[in-house]
Design a protein around this motif. Structure first.
Motif, PDB file in Angstrom:
ATOM      1  N   PRO A  86       0.845  -1.211   0.000  1.00 50.66           N
ATOM      2  CA  PRO A  86       0.000   0.000   0.000  1.00 50.66           C
ATOM      3  C   PRO A  86       0.875   1.255   0.000  1.00 50.66           C
ATOM      4  CG  PRO A  86       0.103  -0.918   2.207  1.00 50.66           C
ATOM      5  CD  PRO A  86       0.883  -1.859   1.318  1.00 50.66           C
ATOM      6  N   ILE A  87       0.429   2.270  -0.724  1.00 48.33           N
ATOM      7  CA  ILE A  87       1.101   3.572  -0.750  1.00 48.33           C
ATOM      8  C   ILE A  87       0.091   4.626  -0.332  1.00 48.33           C
ATOM      9  CG2 ILE A  87       2.287   5.287  -2.174  1.00 48.33           C
ATOM     10  CD1 ILE A  87       3.042   3.022  -4.086  1.00 48.33           C
ATOM     11  N   ASP A  88       0.506   5.517   0.558  1.00 47.50           N
ATOM     12  CA  ASP A  88      -0.325   6.650   0.929  1.00 47.50           C
ATOM     13  C   ASP A  88      -0.108   7.746  -0.116  1.00 47.50           C
ATOM     14  OD1 ASP A  88      -1.520   8.918   1.985  1.00 47.50           O
ATOM     15  OD2 ASP A  88      -0.825   8.549   4.027  1.00 47.50           O
ATOM     16  N   PRO A  89      -1.107   8.066  -0.955  1.00 52.68           N
ATOM     17  CA  PRO A  89      -0.888   9.051  -2.013  1.00 52.68           C
ATOM     18  C   PRO A  89      -0.726  10.477  -1.506  1.00 52.68           C
ATOM     19  CG  PRO A  89      -3.189   8.393  -1.961  1.00 52.68           C
ATOM     20  CD  PRO A  89      -2.466   7.496  -1.001  1.00 52.68           C
ATOM     21  N   ARG A  90      -0.983  10.699  -0.212  1.00 54.12           N
ATOM     22  CA  ARG A  90      -0.779  12.033   0.345  1.00 54.12           C
ATOM     23  C   ARG A  90       0.688  12.297   0.631  1.00 54.12           C
ATOM     24  NH1 ARG A  90      -5.794  10.397   4.034  1.00 54.12           N
ATOM     25  NH2 ARG A  90      -4.690   8.462   3.598  1.00 54.12           N
ATOM     26  N   THR A  91       1.454  11.210   0.881  1.00 50.38           N
ATOM     27  CA  THR A  91       2.869  11.352   1.216  1.00 50.38           C
ATOM     28  C   THR A  91       3.794  10.614   0.249  1.00 50.38           C
ATOM     29  OG1 THR A  91       2.867   9.387   2.624  1.00 50.38           O
ATOM     30  CG2 THR A  91       2.253  11.486   3.661  1.00 50.38           C
ATOM     31  N   ALA A  92       3.220   9.741  -0.586  1.00 55.61           N
ATOM     32  CA  ALA A  92       3.990   8.883  -1.506  1.00 55.61           C
ATOM     33  C   ALA A  92       4.847   7.875  -0.767  1.00 55.61           C
ATOM     34  CB  ALA A  92       4.847   9.723  -2.456  1.00 55.61           C
ATOM     35  N   ARG A  93       4.497   7.565   0.452  1.00 56.06           N
ATOM     36  CA  ARG A  93       5.268   6.596   1.243  1.00 56.06           C
ATOM     37  C   ARG A  93       4.579   5.228   1.281  1.00 56.06           C
ATOM     38  NH1 ARG A  93       9.366   8.767   4.302  1.00 56.06           N
ATOM     39  NH2 ARG A  93       9.418  11.042   4.433  1.00 56.06           N
ATOM     40  N   PRO A  94       5.365   4.143   1.140  1.00 54.65           N
ATOM     41  CA  PRO A  94       4.793   2.792   1.188  1.00 54.65           C
ATOM     42  C   PRO A  94       4.547   2.335   2.611  1.00 54.65           C
ATOM     43  CG  PRO A  94       7.160   2.649   0.872  1.00 54.65           C
ATOM     44  CD  PRO A  94       6.815   4.125   0.866  1.00 54.65           C
ATOM     45  N   GLY A  95       3.577   1.413   2.760  1.00 53.79           N
ATOM     46  CA  GLY A  95       3.288   0.815   4.049  1.00 53.79           C
ATOM     47  C   GLY A  95       3.709  -0.644   4.092  1.00 53.79           C
ATOM     48  N   GLN A  96       3.227  -1.364   5.090  1.00 54.61           N
ATOM     49  CA  GLN A  96       3.569  -2.772   5.255  1.00 54.61           C
ATOM     50  C   GLN A  96       2.862  -3.627   4.199  1.00 54.61           C
ATOM     51  OE1 GLN A  96       5.809  -4.244   7.392  1.00 54.61           O
ATOM     52  NE2 GLN A  96       6.390  -2.104   7.747  1.00 54.61           N
ATOM     53  N   PRO A  97       3.575  -4.589   3.592  1.00 55.92           N
ATOM     54  CA  PRO A  97       2.956  -5.445   2.575  1.00 55.92           C
ATOM     55  C   PRO A  97       1.789  -6.253   3.140  1.00 55.92           C
ATOM     56  CG  PRO A  97       5.353  -5.648   2.547  1.00 55.92           C
ATOM     57  CD  PRO A  97       5.007  -4.880   3.788  1.00 55.92           C
ATOM     58  N   ILE A  98       0.797  -6.492   2.288  1.00 57.62           N
ATOM     59  CA  ILE A  98      -0.383  -7.275   2.650  1.00 57.62           C
ATOM     60  C   ILE A  98      -0.314  -8.597   1.887  1.00 57.62           C
ATOM     61  CG2 ILE A  98      -2.911  -7.351   2.608  1.00 57.62           C
ATOM     62  CD1 ILE A  98      -2.774  -4.222   2.410  1.00 57.62           C
ATOM     63  N   PRO A  99      -0.317  -9.739   2.569  1.00 58.24           N
ATOM     64  CA  PRO A  99      -0.236 -11.024   1.855  1.00 58.24           C
ATOM     65  C   PRO A  99      -1.472 -11.266   0.983  1.00 58.24           C
ATOM     66  CG  PRO A  99       0.272 -11.287   4.197  1.00 58.24           C
ATOM     67  CD  PRO A  99      -0.316  -9.919   4.027  1.00 58.24           C
ATOM     68  N   VAL A 100      -1.253 -11.499  -0.305  1.00 59.84           N
ATOM     69  CA  VAL A 100      -2.320 -11.776  -1.264  1.00 59.84           C
ATOM     70  C   VAL A 100      -1.748 -12.704  -2.326  1.00 59.84           C
ATOM     71  CG1 VAL A 100      -3.716 -10.787  -3.122  1.00 59.84           C
ATOM     72  CG2 VAL A 100      -3.635  -9.643  -0.929  1.00 59.84           C
ATOM     73  N   LEU A 101      -2.472 -13.748  -2.673  1.00 57.31           N
ATOM     74  CA  LEU A 101      -1.986 -14.721  -3.646  1.00 57.31           C
ATOM     75  C   LEU A 101      -1.931 -14.141  -5.056  1.00 57.31           C
ATOM     76  CD1 LEU A 101      -1.250 -17.743  -4.308  1.00 57.31           C
ATOM     77  CD2 LEU A 101      -3.694 -18.076  -4.752  1.00 57.31           C
ATOM     78  N   ASP A 102      -0.754 -14.190  -5.680  1.00 57.74           N
ATOM     79  CA  ASP A 102      -0.588 -13.978  -7.122  1.00 57.74           C
ATOM     80  C   ASP A 102      -1.316 -12.751  -7.671  1.00 57.74           C
ATOM     81  OD1 ASP A 102       0.090 -14.515  -9.800  1.00 57.74           O
ATOM     82  OD2 ASP A 102      -1.581 -15.913 -10.074  1.00 57.74           O
ATOM     83  N   PRO A 103      -1.071 -11.558  -7.125  1.00 56.66           N
ATOM     84  CA  PRO A 103      -1.786 -10.386  -7.637  1.00 56.66           C
ATOM     85  C   PRO A 103      -1.116  -9.798  -8.881  1.00 56.66           C
ATOM     86  CG  PRO A 103      -0.409  -9.732  -5.805  1.00 56.66           C
ATOM     87  CD  PRO A 103      -0.202 -11.220  -5.980  1.00 56.66           C
ATOM     88  N   TYR A 104      -1.459 -10.334 -10.045  1.00 56.63           N
ATOM     89  CA  TYR A 104      -0.947  -9.760 -11.286  1.00 56.63           C
ATOM     90  C   TYR A 104      -1.570  -8.383 -11.516  1.00 56.63           C
ATOM     91  CZ  TYR A 104      -0.414  -8.745 -16.220  1.00 56.63           C
ATOM     92  OH  TYR A 104      -0.138  -8.105 -17.403  1.00 56.63           O
ATOM     93  N   ASN A 105      -2.860  -8.282 -11.295  1.00 57.33           N
ATOM     94  CA  ASN A 105      -3.603  -7.050 -11.525  1.00 57.33           C
ATOM     95  C   ASN A 105      -4.694  -6.983 -10.468  1.00 57.33           C
ATOM     96  OD1 ASN A 105      -4.418  -4.682 -12.777  1.00 57.33           O
ATOM     97  ND2 ASN A 105      -4.736  -5.607 -14.787  1.00 57.33           N
ATOM     98  N   MET A 106      -5.388  -5.852 -10.379  1.00 54.95           N
ATOM     99  CA  MET A 106      -6.458  -5.758  -9.395  1.00 54.95           C
ATOM    100  C   MET A 106      -7.504  -4.742  -9.852  1.00 54.95           C
ATOM    101  SD  MET A 106      -6.278  -5.452  -5.243  1.00 54.95           S
ATOM    102  CE  MET A 106      -5.530  -3.830  -5.132  1.00 54.95           C
ATOM    103  N   TYR A 107      -8.762  -5.088  -9.577  1.00 54.07           N
ATOM    104  CA  TYR A 107      -9.894  -4.222  -9.876  1.00 54.07           C
ATOM    105  C   TYR A 107     -10.784  -4.144  -8.638  1.00 54.07           C
ATOM    106  CZ  TYR A 107      -8.457  -4.506 -14.743  1.00 54.07           C
ATOM    107  OH  TYR A 107      -7.731  -4.405 -15.912  1.00 54.07           O
ATOM    108  N   PHE A 108     -11.799  -3.294  -8.693  1.00 49.92           N
ATOM    109  CA  PHE A 108     -12.775  -3.186  -7.621  1.00 49.92           C
ATOM    110  C   PHE A 108     -14.167  -3.225  -8.226  1.00 49.92           C
ATOM    111  CE2 PHE A 108      -8.948  -1.428  -5.885  1.00 49.92           C
ATOM    112  CZ  PHE A 108      -8.938  -1.881  -4.569  1.00 49.92           C
ATOM    113  N   THR A 109     -15.089  -3.916  -7.552  1.00 48.51           N
ATOM    114  CA  THR A 109     -16.466  -3.920  -8.039  1.00 48.51           C
ATOM    115  C   THR A 109     -17.008  -2.494  -7.942  1.00 48.51           C
ATOM    116  OG1 THR A 109     -17.254  -4.579  -5.834  1.00 48.51           O
ATOM    117  CG2 THR A 109     -16.911  -6.331  -7.467  1.00 48.51           C
ATOM    118  N   PRO A 110     -17.906  -2.103  -8.851  1.00 46.27           N
ATOM    119  CA  PRO A 110     -18.379  -0.711  -8.877  1.00 46.27           C
ATOM    120  C   PRO A 110     -19.042  -0.241  -7.587  1.00 46.27           C
ATOM    121  CG  PRO A 110     -18.903  -1.812 -10.942  1.00 46.27           C
ATOM    122  CD  PRO A 110     -18.411  -2.878 -10.007  1.00 46.27           C
ATOM    123  N   ASP A 111     -19.524  -1.177  -6.775  1.00 46.61           N
ATOM    124  CA  ASP A 111     -20.128  -0.772  -5.503  1.00 46.61           C
ATOM    125  C   ASP A 111     -19.097  -0.641  -4.382  1.00 46.61           C
ATOM    126  OD1 ASP A 111     -19.511  -3.406  -4.918  1.00 46.61           O
ATOM    127  OD2 ASP A 111     -21.581  -4.036  -4.577  1.00 46.61           O
ATOM    128  N   GLY A 112     -17.828  -0.922  -4.680  1.00 45.14           N
ATOM    129  CA  GLY A 112     -16.776  -0.761  -3.695  1.00 45.14           C
ATOM    130  C   GLY A 112     -16.697  -1.847  -2.647  1.00 45.14           C
TER     131      GLY A 112
END
Length: 390
Positions: free
Chosen positions: A136-162
């Motif tokens: 994760p990156i905070d776009p207010r500071t451009a600083r990265p946070g702690q990694p989040i374990p997720v299997l094989d994330p080549y790409n990522m999307y969000f459902t339109p309802d969030g």
């Protein structure tokens, strides 16, 4: 299986047919700000709540909230930067949109592929494919946070309802529906028919997704509510579909095809092929202009960008990079004046004038730059990839 998942496939297809249409990151320069329109033109003025699809601002233009300068209150204070995931260097370079220079650099997990804005626009996620994590990156500071374990994330999307993040687990041929805030796994949707599951976009009403299968010469259609594959669309033998984008009027999808050197036009109502429009060698990324009149197509194999008219569905210009290059993924600046693209095989980023097609800057970065994210961007919410906004 929940009642939602148990819906009849026949009924879902009938509904489809009825569709109408690091540590060590530097603080960014204080001057890296994007001018926004007055409050009356603010895209954030429309109420956006997680759990429901925000109503369309204009039924004739799905990108109505993405016009030049239409920054929501959530992002108006974010510095104007470009986040570049370097797949072969396992790093992210951060470029100032004001000075066109790298202002920060940090390490991430193995094989970072894309930088994806969250649905609520408050976090940017680096998808570390082989690292099985999101940074994760905070776009207010451009600083990265702690990694989040997720299997094989080549790409990522969000459902339109969030509600859900859809992690594209390409190597596992899965689309993993995860809680958009915690990333806890909700449902692993197997897509064995979709080798190289890569990119997607949604119908105007947010009910269905069209997904590219890079190594299977086909597309698949998803029912997002039922979390089920509804249909397979066969393309030409040997096709290598890449990026997917919906037309402003919601009637057609455009799908870049790296092997056939153009874009497929798909009817969004019937989910059937209409035509193949040739653009250039290695057609790859697709980006609408801020006025929603044209589509920029990066032709990675020949170092060019084709400009397609949404009105005619055909090219009206081609911009060639002086000395060549490998334009891949990226996005358009908030004011619509600059198209930013990664140079996948040249360890560089291109800043291109959308007014003239002239190359403004060629910026050295790490090895294998891929799905860069231009930030901030206009829009009320993000449906993922490198910033597909609504």
């Amino acid at each position: 299986m929940s009642p939602m998942r148990a819906r009849s496939l026949t009924a879902a297809l009938g509904a489809l047919a009825a569709l109408g249409g690091c540590a060590g990151a530097a603080e960014p320069p204080g001057g890296d700000r994007v001018a926004a329109r007055p409050a009356g033109a603010d895209a954030g003025s429309a109420r956006t709540l997680a759990g429901s699809i925000p109503p369309a601002l204009d039924p004739r233009n799905v990108y109505a909230a993405d016009g030049a300068g239409m920054l929501s209150a959530a992002v108006r204070g974010d510095p104007a930067l470009v986040y570049v995931p370097n797949s072969r260097s396992n790093t992210v370079d951060v470029i100032s949109q004001r000075t066109f220079k790298v202002v920060a650099h940090f390490a991430v997990g193995a094989l970072p592929q894309h930088v994806t804005p969250s649905w609520d626009l408050r976090t940017l996620y680096v998808t570390n494919d082989e690292g099985n994590s999101l940074t994760p990156i905070d776009p207010r500071t451009a600083r990265p946070g702690q990694p989040i374990p997720v299997l094989d994330p080549y790409n990522m999307y969000f459902t339109p309802d969030g509600r859900w993040a859809i992690v594209v687990a390409e190597a596992h041929r899965e689309l993993d529906f995860r809680d958009a805030r915690t990333m806890a796994l909700h449902d692993a949707l197997a897509t064995p028919q979709c080798a190289g599951v890569d990119h997607m976009d949604y119908t105007a009403d947010g009910r269905y997704a069209l997904v590219s299968c890079e190594f299977a010469a086909r597309l698949i259609v998803l029912d997002l509510n039922a979390e089920r594959v509804l249909k397979t669309i066969e393309l030409a033998p040997g096709a290598m579909p890449q990026d997917v984008k919906l037309s402003p009027d919601g009637r057609t999808f455009y799908v870049a095809d790296m092997a056939n050197n153009g874009v497929w036009v798909i009817d969004a109502g019937t989910m059937s092929v209409l035509e193949l429009v040739l653009t250039g060698v290695g057609a790859h990324g697709l980006y609408p202009s801020r006025d929603a009149r044209v589509l920029y197509v990066s032709n990675r194999g020949e170092g060019s960008v084709s400009v397609l008219s949404f009105a005619t569905r055909h090219p009206i210009a081609k911009w060639r990079l002086p000395g060549g290059g490998s334009p891949d993924m990226g996005g358009v600046s908030a004011d619509g004046k600059v198209l930013w693209l990664s140079g996948r095989y040249n360890a560089e980023v291109y800043a291109i004038s959308t007014a003239t097609g002239r190359l403004l800057h060629r910026i050295p970065v790490g090895s294998g730059p891929h799905g860069l994210c231009v930030w901030p961007q206009p829009g009320r919410y993000s449906i993922g990839h490198t910033g597909v906004m609504r």
